[in-house]
Enzyme design. Structure first.
Site, PDB file in Angstrom:
ATOM      1  CE1 TYR A   1       7.695   5.882  15.684  1.00  0.00           C
ATOM      2  CE2 TYR A   1       6.227   4.704  17.169  1.00  0.00           C
ATOM      3  CZ  TYR A   1       6.477   5.755  16.316  1.00  0.00           C
ATOM      4  OH  TYR A   1       5.500   6.696  16.102  1.00  0.00           O
TER       5      TYR A   1
ATOM      6  CD  GLU B   1       2.668   7.956   5.252  1.00  0.00           C
ATOM      7  OE1 GLU B   1       2.421   7.133   6.160  1.00  0.00           O
ATOM      8  OE2 GLU B   1       3.586   8.797   5.299  1.00  0.00           O
TER       9      GLU B   1
ATOM     10  CB  SER C   1      -0.927  -0.010   1.208  1.00  0.00           C
ATOM     11  OG  SER C   1      -0.182  -0.094   2.403  1.00  0.00           O
TER      12      SER C   1
ATOM     13  CG  ASP D   1       8.892   1.814  21.505  1.00  0.00           C
ATOM     14  OD1 ASP D   1       7.956   2.624  21.639  1.00  0.00           O
ATOM     15  OD2 ASP D   1       9.482   1.650  20.425  1.00  0.00           O
TER      16      ASP D   1
ATOM     17  CG  HIS E   1       2.075   1.733   4.594  1.00  0.00           C
ATOM     18  ND1 HIS E   1       0.929   1.725   3.840  1.00  0.00           N
ATOM     19  CD2 HIS E   1       2.103   2.957   5.195  1.00  0.00           C
ATOM     20  CE1 HIS E   1       0.287   2.872   3.972  1.00  0.00           C
ATOM     21  NE2 HIS E   1       0.978   3.647   4.789  1.00  0.00           N
TER      22      HIS E   1
ATOM     23  CG  PHE F   1      11.543  13.256   7.799  1.00  0.00           C
ATOM     24  CD1 PHE F   1      10.565  14.075   8.339  1.00  0.00           C
ATOM     25  CD2 PHE F   1      11.319  11.892   7.771  1.00  0.00           C
ATOM     26  CE1 PHE F   1       9.379  13.552   8.828  1.00  0.00           C
ATOM     27  CE2 PHE F   1      10.140  11.353   8.261  1.00  0.00           C
ATOM     28  CZ  PHE F   1       9.158  12.187   8.792  1.00  0.00           C
TER      29      PHE F   1
ATOM     30  NE  ARG G   1       3.023  11.846  21.041  1.00  0.00           N
ATOM     31  CZ  ARG G   1       4.213  12.165  21.532  1.00  0.00           C
ATOM     32  NH1 ARG G   1       4.453  11.990  22.815  1.00  0.00           N
ATOM     33  NH2 ARG G   1       5.168  12.627  20.754  1.00  0.00           N
ATOM     34  N   GLY G   2       0.971  11.724  17.270  1.00  0.00           N
ATOM     35  CA  GLY G   2       1.338  12.886  16.481  1.00  0.00           C
ATOM     36  C   GLY G   2       2.262  13.827  17.235  1.00  0.00           C
ATOM     37  CG  ASP G   3       5.646  14.757  16.220  1.00  0.00           C
ATOM     38  OD1 ASP G   3       5.846  14.157  17.291  1.00  0.00           O
ATOM     39  OD2 ASP G   3       6.047  14.350  15.114  1.00  0.00           O
TER      40      ASP G   3
END
Length: 299
Positions: free
Chosen positions: A149, A20, A18, A162, A270, A220, A110-112
């Site tokens: 992760y 993104e 798939s 984690d 992905h 990044f 969760r995001g930043d």
């Protein structure tokens, strides 16, 4: 190992993938994305996902792209949904709107927080991805993917902690995990082995990052905690000004990683397309030539 897709149900064809996408900022970018999606859809993927910006700042554009890609391709499209920087009621309302729009596939993160934004605004919010998953499942039976992760989340106290966090996301109702990209294939395989040894038996889907521009990738990676191996840096040194050679090398590196992972039983991928088609097309043709075509008409 049981084969599962990051987006859809089982398929006996072997390797599956798939893609993104991210929501473009301009009409020109959206037109370019349409062309990219057409090329990627022709490869026979399981579907797509569309990202949010930091703190959910692209939420409206994300929804628009999800609906646009679904209508254009007829394939499943998952919407990323982040909870940091948002009130719980806001997230719940958005989840109900997704359900009403017929969107049931979500990548819950969760995001930043956006620059200068509050991690948890007045009124309270979902503090962690596991909390978000549980909240979403109270609203509807969403098909939820979460993040994992291989190199350990930068904020985790330890690798064991984690994994405990990943288990909580599954316990809350997530169906699969999609990994942060990791160029050290042995690290990915060790992570999967550790997860299985810890009793985590849900599907773990490797995230694959083809190198589209090495300088941007390095910057990044510094922010998200993904290591750049010395051998990879050496391969791409000086190639940012040579896109044709860089694309060929990027496809070869990603193909080799996917083949090694597939040989170990991980056959769903992905692919972080970065809204570009060339390297993803080359990668998927190399992995599944019988289903993606080899001639110019398939491009």
């Amino acid at each position: 190992m049981t084969r599962h897709s990051p987006i859809a149900g089982p398929d006996a064809a072997g390797i599956r993938f798939s893609f993104e996408l991210f929501p473009p900022r301009t009409p020109e970018g959206l037109a370019q994305l349409d062309r990219v999606v057409d090329r990627l859809a022709a490869l026979g993927p399981e579907g797509f996902s569309v990202t949010h910006g930091a703190g959910g700042t692209t939420r409206d554009r994300t929804r628009g792209v999800v609906e646009r890609v679904a209508a254009r391709t007829g394939l499943p499209v998952a919407q990323h949904l982040t909870c940091i920087g948002a009130r719980r009621a806001e997230i719940d309302d958005e989840a109900r709107a997704l359900r009403a729009a017929g969107i049931r596939r979500i990548v819950a993160l969760r995001g930043d927080p956006p620059a200068g934004g509050a991690p948890h605004p007045p009124g309270g919010g979902y503090r962690h991805a596991a909390d978000l998953v549980a909240g979403l499942m109270r609203i509807a039976d969403f098909d939820i993917s979460v993040a994992a992760y291989p190199e350990v989340h930068p904020e985790a106290a330890s690798a064991a902690a984690d994994l405990d966090n990943l288990r909580r996301k599954f316990d809350a109702g997530a169906r699969r995990a999609i990994t942060q990209y990791c160029f050290d294939t042995d690290t990915v395989l060790r992570f999967v082995d550790r997860a299985r040894a810890a009793g985590i038996d849900r599907p773990i889907v490797p995230g694959i990052m083809p190198v589209s521009h090495f300088g941007r990738l390095r910057r990044f990676s510094e922010t998200c905690g993904a290591a750049i191996p010395r051998w990879l840096a050496g391969m791409f040194e000086g190639l940012d000004a040579d896109p044709a050679r860089r694309a060929g090398l990027a496809a070869a590196v990603a193909t080799e990683q996917c083949r090694r992972l597939a040989a170990a039983g991980l056959t769903d991928f992905h692919i972080y397309s970065l809204n570009r088609a060339e390297v993803s097309v080359a990668l998927c043709r190399a992995l599944r030539p019988e289903r993606t075509g080899a001639g110019p008409q398939a491009a």
